[in-house]
Enzyme design. Structure first.
Site, PDB file in Angstrom:
ATOM      1  N   CYS A   7      12.684   5.794   1.262  1.00 14.69           N
ATOM      2  CA  CYS A   7      11.987   5.226   0.097  1.00 14.69           C
ATOM      3  C   CYS A   7      11.042   6.299  -0.439  1.00 14.69           C
ATOM      4  CB  CYS A   7      11.283   3.919   0.449  1.00 14.69           C
ATOM      5  SG  CYS A   7       9.982   4.059   1.693  1.00 14.69           S
ATOM      6  N   ASN A  10       7.519   6.139   2.560  1.00 12.91           N
ATOM      7  CA  ASN A  10       7.839   5.906   3.977  1.00 12.91           C
ATOM      8  C   ASN A  10       6.731   5.118   4.687  1.00 12.91           C
ATOM      9  OD1 ASN A  10       8.540   7.877   6.984  1.00 12.91           O
ATOM     10  ND2 ASN A  10       9.576   6.049   6.294  1.00 12.91           N
ATOM     11  N   CYS A  12       6.235   1.530   3.385  1.00 15.73           N
ATOM     12  CA  CYS A  12       6.508   0.105   3.112  1.00 15.73           C
ATOM     13  C   CYS A  12       7.970  -0.247   3.372  1.00 15.73           C
ATOM     14  CB  CYS A  12       6.137  -0.258   1.672  1.00 15.73           C
ATOM     15  SG  CYS A  12       4.387  -0.009   1.272  1.00 15.73           S
ATOM     16  N   ARG A  13       8.856   0.124   2.451  1.00 16.02           N
ATOM     17  CA  ARG A  13      10.226  -0.369   2.518  1.00 16.02           C
ATOM     18  C   ARG A  13      11.056   0.261   3.628  1.00 16.02           C
ATOM     19  NH1 ARG A  13      11.140   0.818  -3.711  1.00 16.02           N
ATOM     20  NH2 ARG A  13       9.746   2.501  -3.036  1.00 16.02           N
ATOM     21  N   SER A  14      11.101   1.599   3.685  1.00 17.98           N
ATOM     22  CA  SER A  14      12.003   2.201   4.682  1.00 17.98           C
ATOM     23  C   SER A  14      11.558   1.995   6.130  1.00 17.98           C
ATOM     24  CB  SER A  14      12.282   3.687   4.372  1.00 17.98           C
ATOM     25  OG  SER A  14      11.133   4.480   4.449  1.00 17.98           O
ATOM     26  N   ASP A 121       9.480  -2.055  -5.282  1.00 22.63           N
ATOM     27  CA  ASP A 121       8.385  -1.408  -4.555  1.00 22.63           C
ATOM     28  C   ASP A 121       7.242  -2.413  -4.390  1.00 22.63           C
ATOM     29  OD1 ASP A 121       6.363   0.160  -3.630  1.00 22.63           O
ATOM     30  OD2 ASP A 121       6.509   1.676  -5.209  1.00 22.63           O
TER      31      ASP A 121
HETATM   32  P1  4NP Z   1       7.349   2.757  -0.149  1.00 24.58           P
HETATM   33  O1  4NP Z   1       6.121   2.249  -1.026  1.00 24.58           O
HETATM   34  O2  4NP Z   1       8.078   3.783  -0.973  1.00 24.58           O
HETATM   35  O3  4NP Z   1       8.162   1.514   0.051  1.00 24.58           O
HETATM   36  O4  4NP Z   1       6.776   3.316   1.128  1.00 24.58           O
HETATM   37  C1  4NP Z   1       5.235   3.122  -1.641  1.00 24.58           C
HETATM   38  C2  4NP Z   1       4.132   3.550  -0.946  1.00 24.58           C
HETATM   39  C3  4NP Z   1       3.229   4.402  -1.570  1.00 24.58           C
HETATM   40  C4  4NP Z   1       3.445   4.829  -2.861  1.00 24.58           C
HETATM   41  C5  4NP Z   1       4.579   4.408  -3.545  1.00 24.58           C
HETATM   42  C6  4NP Z   1       5.471   3.552  -2.934  1.00 24.58           C
HETATM   43  N1  4NP Z   1       2.521   5.678  -3.500  1.00 24.58           N
HETATM   44  O5  4NP Z   1       2.693   5.977  -4.703  1.00 24.58           O
HETATM   45  O6  4NP Z   1       1.564   6.140  -2.851  1.00 24.58           O
END
Ligand code: 4NP
Length: 151
Positions: A7, A10, A12-14, A121
């Site tokens: 993702c 790294n 939240c989702r992955s 997201d």
């Molecule tokens: P992830 O979520 O891609 O599912 O881990 C996010 C976590 C942080 C950010 C974007 C998406 N960020 O912009 O910091």
């Protein structure tokens, strides 16, 4: 078989996908390994978002020891299949490693072929958004087992 979920951050989702798939691997006795990474480096070294940890804990899955890392060149060689959690991530992966394009898949294609769907997201969202992301990933992991596990 070695699977990598990817993702943006790294956190939240992955990491949820890694935790859920590890549980499925145990449940089905599969000889698979799984890891996760992000395309961005902002959160490298951090634990998963507390809301992702909590969502997994609700389902008996512990992801608190995971630490975020950024995808590296070697990942495209080390892993057999890379699953992007979102279309922007898939595009970036293909740009980073065009030679590995055949290994790079959009995770939700396994549930919704041809619909080009992303796991939304949840970073700016609330608990319900994390629950929705969990549910999509959970169903996708079951479908991956159906599609890729030997019978
Ligand atoms: P992830 O979520 O891609 O599912 O881990 C996010 C976590 C942080 C950010 C974007 C998406 N960020 O912009 O910091």
């Amino acid at each position: 078989m070695k699977l990598l979920f990817v993702c943006l951050g790294n956190i939240c989702r992955s990491p949820m996908a890694e935790g859920i798939m590890n549980e499925r691997i145990k449940k089905h006795g599969l000889l698979w390994t799984v890891d996760s990474a992000g395309t961005e480096r902002y959160h490298v070294g951090e634990r998963p978002d507390p809301r992702a940890i909590a969502q997994c804990r609700l389902h008996g899955i512990d992801i608190a020891s995971k630490r975020a890392r950024q995808i590296s060149r070697q990942d495209f060689n080390r892993f057999d299949l890379l699953f992007a959690l979102a279309t922007d991530v898939q595009q970036e992966l293909v740009e980073l490693a065009p030679h590995a394009a055949s290994k790079i898949h959009l995770l939700l294609d396994v549930l919704y072929p041809g619909e080009n769907r992303s796991v939304p997201d949840p970073w700016y969202g609330n608990e319900a958004d994390f629950a929705h992301a969990y549910d999509l990933i959970d169903r996708a992991c079951d479908a991956l087992v159906q599609v890729y596990a030997p019978r």
